[in-house]
Design an enzyme around this catalytic site. Structure first.
Site: not given
Ligand code: 5GP
Length: 177
Positions: A64, A101
């Site tokens: 994204r 996770e």
């Molecule tokens: P993190 O590594 O910070 O836990 O997760 C962030 C990554 O997971 C980002 O690249 C994001 O695109 C995706 N992601 C996790 N949860 C969501 C969500 O609720 N909505 C969207 N659009 N992307 C998410």
């Protein structure tokens, strides 16, 4: 600041996606409004010019981050650096791993995409636990670059991903509690 409520109005909450208990923030409705997407990318580019200053490139995270990064890079007239999952980019790459996770994931950039001393504007759609953005920052630092700023449209504040990025200036457009 004026754009925030307009963007917020285009973010859909999807309960129990991708699995039970997760409240997914879906940004795709934004792309039903191309004028707003363009306005957003112009606003982000202006923000870079006025508060970050000179950047050598814009790096975006698969998938994204690819929806915004190239558009911001075009606005700024600088290269776009794709950050992808390991094994997707051809040729020599630089890699960084991070904990997910379940198990580990690895992200990569192409060798030479970030040069020593480069200032990189890093963009993704959303900050959750911060693992993804941390790995991306490590990658840029490994290549000898500096993250001028990391920018996300959405921050899920209770997950405190911000804490993983103490050395990086982080800007978020919308924060959810
Ligand atoms: P993190 O590594 O910070 O836990 O997760 C962030 C990554 O997971 C980002 O690249 C994001 O695109 C995706 N992601 C996790 N949860 C969501 C969500 O609720 N909505 C969207 N659009 N992307 C998410």
């Amino acid at each position: 600041d004026q754009i925030r409520p307009k963007i917020e109005a285009h973010i859909r909450e999807v309960k129990d996606f991708p699995k039970k208990g997760i409240n997914f923030r879906d940004i795709m409705p934004l792309f039903t409004n191309p004028q707003l997407v363009n306005e957003l990318c112009v606003v982000i580019a202006d923000h870079v010019r006025h508060t970050v200053g000179h950047v050598d490139s814009v790096a975006g995270l698969e998938a994204r981050g690819f929806l915004f990064g190239p558009q911001v890079a075009i606005q700024l007239g600088v290269p776009f650096v794709p950050i992808r999952k390991k094994g997707k980019l051809p040729g020599a790459t630089i890699e960084a791993s991070y904990q997910k996770e379940y198990g580990e994931d690895i992200v990569a950039i192409q060798e030479g995409a970030v040069k020593s001393g480069d200032i990189v504007f890093l963009i993704d759609d959303l900050l959750a636990t911060g693992g993804t953005l941390r790995a991306a920052a490590n990658l840029i630092q490994k290549a000898g670059g500096k993250v001028g700023e990391a920018f996300v449209l959405i921050e899920l504040a209770p997950l405190n991903g911000r804490a993983k990025l103490p050395d990086v200036k982080l800007t978020t457009l919308i924060s959810y509690d």
